[in-house]
Design an enzyme around this catalytic site. Structure first.
Site, PDB file in Angstrom:
ATOM      1  N   PHE A 130      11.733  19.238 144.974  1.00  0.00           N
ATOM      2  CA  PHE A 130      10.524  19.844 144.726  1.00  0.00           C
ATOM      3  C   PHE A 130      10.330  21.154 145.675  1.00  0.00           C
ATOM      4  O   PHE A 130       9.286  21.416 146.280  1.00  0.00           O
ATOM      5  CB  PHE A 130       9.210  18.954 145.120  1.00  0.00           C
ATOM      6  N   CYS A 179      -0.698  14.127 136.511  1.00  0.00           N
ATOM      7  CA  CYS A 179      -0.759  13.685 137.891  1.00  0.00           C
ATOM      8  C   CYS A 179      -1.183  14.334 138.832  1.00  0.00           C
ATOM      9  O   CYS A 179      -2.341  14.247 139.754  1.00  0.00           O
ATOM     10  CB  CYS A 179       0.566  12.804 138.039  1.00  0.00           C
ATOM     11  N   LYS A 221       6.200  19.903 131.508  1.00  0.00           N
ATOM     12  CA  LYS A 221       7.574  20.097 132.056  1.00  0.00           C
ATOM     13  C   LYS A 221       8.827  19.553 131.076  1.00  0.00           C
ATOM     14  O   LYS A 221       8.290  19.115 129.919  1.00  0.00           O
ATOM     15  CB  LYS A 221       7.635  19.306 133.414  1.00  0.00           C
TER      16      LYS A 221
HETATM   17  C1  UGA Z   1       4.618  13.036 139.424  1.00  0.00           C
HETATM   18  C2  UGA Z   1       5.288  12.437 140.540  1.00  0.00           C
HETATM   19  O1  UGA Z   1       6.671  13.252 141.022  1.00  0.00           O
HETATM   20  C3  UGA Z   1       5.777  11.063 140.560  1.00  0.00           C
HETATM   21  O2  UGA Z   1       6.300  10.462 141.591  1.00  0.00           O
HETATM   22  C4  UGA Z   1       4.463  10.096 140.206  1.00  0.00           C
HETATM   23  O3  UGA Z   1       4.410   8.838 140.153  1.00  0.00           O
HETATM   24  C5  UGA Z   1       3.687  10.869 138.802  1.00  0.00           C
HETATM   25  O4  UGA Z   1       3.284  12.075 139.281  1.00  0.00           O
HETATM   26  C6  UGA Z   1       2.484   9.883 138.680  1.00  0.00           C
HETATM   27  O5  UGA Z   1       1.312  10.086 139.676  1.00  0.00           O
HETATM   28  O6  UGA Z   1       2.314   9.201 137.764  1.00  0.00           O
HETATM   29  P1  UGA Z   1       5.267  13.896 137.062  1.00  0.00           P
HETATM   30  O7  UGA Z   1       3.880  14.525 137.032  1.00  0.00           O
HETATM   31  O8  UGA Z   1       5.707  13.059 135.815  1.00  0.00           O
HETATM   32  O9  UGA Z   1       5.213  13.083 138.196  1.00  0.00           O
HETATM   33  O10 UGA Z   1       6.153  15.335 137.213  1.00  0.00           O
HETATM   34  P2  UGA Z   1       6.787  16.006 138.439  1.00  0.00           P
HETATM   35  O11 UGA Z   1       8.350  15.975 138.071  1.00  0.00           O
HETATM   36  O12 UGA Z   1       6.525  15.399 139.584  1.00  0.00           O
HETATM   37  O13 UGA Z   1       6.355  17.456 138.087  1.00  0.00           O
HETATM   38  C7  UGA Z   1       4.964  17.811 138.204  1.00  0.00           C
HETATM   39  C8  UGA Z   1       4.869  19.187 138.121  1.00  0.00           C
HETATM   40  O14 UGA Z   1       5.472  19.935 139.068  1.00  0.00           O
HETATM   41  C9  UGA Z   1       5.436  19.906 136.926  1.00  0.00           C
HETATM   42  O15 UGA Z   1       4.463  20.851 136.044  1.00  0.00           O
HETATM   43  C10 UGA Z   1       6.788  20.507 137.323  1.00  0.00           C
HETATM   44  O16 UGA Z   1       7.004  21.833 136.642  1.00  0.00           O
HETATM   45  C11 UGA Z   1       6.012  21.108 138.807  1.00  0.00           C
HETATM   46  N1  UGA Z   1       7.279  21.321 139.671  1.00  0.00           N
HETATM   47  C12 UGA Z   1       7.854  20.139 140.177  1.00  0.00           C
HETATM   48  C13 UGA Z   1       7.456  22.445 140.276  1.00  0.00           C
HETATM   49  O17 UGA Z   1       6.738  23.529 140.081  1.00  0.00           O
HETATM   50  N2  UGA Z   1       8.298  22.740 141.162  1.00  0.00           N
HETATM   51  C14 UGA Z   1       9.337  21.579 141.625  1.00  0.00           C
HETATM   52  O18 UGA Z   1      10.087  21.901 142.534  1.00  0.00           O
HETATM   53  C15 UGA Z   1       9.244  20.308 140.961  1.00  0.00           C
END
Ligand code: UGA
Length: 437
Positions: free
Chosen positions: A255, A266, A326
């Site tokens: 992250f 989320c 994503k």
């Molecule tokens: C997130 C959490 O990671 C999970 O642990 C949690 O269970 C879930 O929310 C929830 O509450 O149900 P999610 O929303 O599916 O999961 O996706 P992520 O992979 O966390 O990404 C979220 C956003 O952050 C995306 O838009 C992604 O592009 C962005 N992101 C992620 C970044 O901009 N930079 C990063 O390094 C990682």
């Protein structure tokens, strides 16, 4: 996410009955298929079909269950951060079918701190003869890898009101904790070599821990986005900074990707809900407020940069690459791509948008000036610039030298820092990244 949990528990050897009351979804599930895009789920359902069944009727699932898991969604609500109507509606429905023997009611949905007490009071009113223990057991599954996160979680967190309820949940998760769950073959490489820890905490802590985890991850992203903005103004490179930070075990490797900000169902919802929850409890969570503000601004800051390079956006044709929030999901809730389309239109641009899962996306009605394309080359035809919003693999693997020939100007705004600088240079593109110098 409820389905991924159900499948994980069925793979762990438990008999799982899933209540789904939307007829269309239920029919798809009963045919062994998944009514939304989520990798590995269908293959996993095949593996555990004998342990898994789907019904619309609470009375077929609730009376015989040892454990009832509530996994309905809690969408954003302006007043309380999380809209709990589906939670309370489900409780009213199931209360009628509770027997008088011991059962655990597990709340997996993300709910504000204190909700377990409201649930307890409600259930005492609705089913005074039931022998129900309430437990808070948040899930930490990511869309796009929900099954993997469910079968191989980093930890299991339980806040149970009774010791026997904790013991029962410990038994439920025993195969997952021991890492002996059967999984589709491609997930085998992710099987952890160590036992999965289980934490026994108070119900309030379990509820807050979920928000804290999401808020912390969102903070990491906003932090990296701010560092990237400083890179832009100083000539430093975000890739170098990330490499340095991620080797520090105290910081962790994940992250840390700067980009256009976080979206999805989320992080935006849960950061706001936690901020409101803190405020209602008399505390102003200033750091979280800044995390949210940085995220809200990041995509527009990027657009300003492009506007500068193009000497204005009015009447320019812009390609938006990626509309799901994503990769590996067809979910467009809080999609940065959708927000950027609306902002580009407001600034007088014309937009063509592409997503590899276009046919499966739920999109708003855009006003005139937007063309949706399922073919990448068609999308780029005559465009003055492209903005890569979602880091789908097809964009990394595309032949940009060839695709660039379709465009009026070869300008690529890589909003996820995902394309090869060398390849873009060789393809003769003006490349703009986020803090990538
Ligand atoms: C997130 C959490 O990671 C999970 O642990 C949690 O269970 C879930 O929310 C929830 O509450 O149900 P999610 O929303 O599916 O999961 O996706 P992520 O992979 O966390 O990404 C979220 C956003 O952050 C995306 O838009 C992604 O592009 C962005 N992101 C992620 C970044 O901009 N930079 C990063 O390094 C990682």
């Amino acid at each position: 996410m409820g389905l991924s949990t159900a499948v994980a528990l069925a793979l762990a050897g438990h008999r799982v009955r899933v209540v789904e009351q939307q007829t269309q979804k239920l029919e798809v599930l009963q045919q062994g298929q998944v009514p939304f895009f989520e990798p590995d789920l269908e293959a996993a359902i095949l593996l555990c079909a004998d342990n898994l069944c789907f019904t619309a009727q609470m009375q077929k699932a609730v009376p015989t269950a040892d454990i009832i898991i509530l996994a309905v969604s809690t969408p954003p609500s302006p007043a309380h951060g999380a809209d709990l109507r589906q939670v309370f509606a489900a409780l009213h429905q199931l209360a009628v079918f509770l027997p008088d023997r011991q059962q655990v009611l597990v709340v997996k949905s993300t709910v504000p701190v204190g909700t377990h007490l409201e649930i307890q009071t409600l259930m005492q009113q609705l089913a005074p003869d039931a022998n129900l223990a309430i437990a808070s057991n948040p899930e930490f599954l990511r869309q796009g890898r929900a099954l993997r996160d469910a079968v191989f979680p980093d930890r299991i967190v339980i806040g149970a009101s009774e010791t026997w309820a904790f013991a029962r949940l410990q038994q439920l998760y025993a195969p997952i904790m021991a890492g002996i769950v059967q999984v589709p073959e491609n997930l085998e490489i992710h099987r952890p070599k160590h036992a999965i820890p289980i934490l026994e905490v108070s119900a309030a802590s379990a509820e807050l821990a979920k928000y804290a985890a999401n808020a912390f991850l969102a903070m990491k992203i906003s932090f990296m986005n701010e560092i990237a903005n400083v890179c832009d103004s100083t000539g430093a490179d975000i890739g170098d900074i990330k490499s340095t930070l991620q080797l520090d075990t105290r910081i962790g490797a994940d992250f840390l990707n700067a980009g256009l900000g976080y979206g999805g169902s989320c992080f935006p919802k849960d950061t706001k809900a936690l901020s409101q929850l803190a405020l209602r409890s008399g505390y102003e969570f200033r750091l979280l407020k800044a995390v949210i503000e940085v995220n809200n601004e990041q995509k527009y800051r990027a657009l300003n940069k492009l506007e500068h390079v193009l000497h204005g956006l009015r009447d320019k044709q812009i390609a938006i690459l990626g509309l799901s929030f994503k990769p590996d999901t067809a979910d467009t809730r809080e999609s940065i791509g959708v927000d950027l389309i609306e902002e580009l239109l407001a600034r007088g641009a014309m937009v063509k948008a592409h997503d590899p899962m276009l046919a499966q996306l739920q999109l708003p009605e855009f006003s005139q000036g937007v063309t949706l394309c399922s073919d990448l080359a068609n999308c780029l035809e005559s465009c003055d610039a492209a903005i890569l919003v979602t880091e789908w693999r097809c964009y990394q693997e595309a032949n940009w030298a060839l695709l660039g020939q379709r465009m009026s100007q070869r300008i690529m705004f890589d909003g996820r820092n995902t394309l090869s600088l060398k390849a873009m240079q060789e393809a003769d593109f003006v490349y703009i990244g986020i803090g990538r110098n």
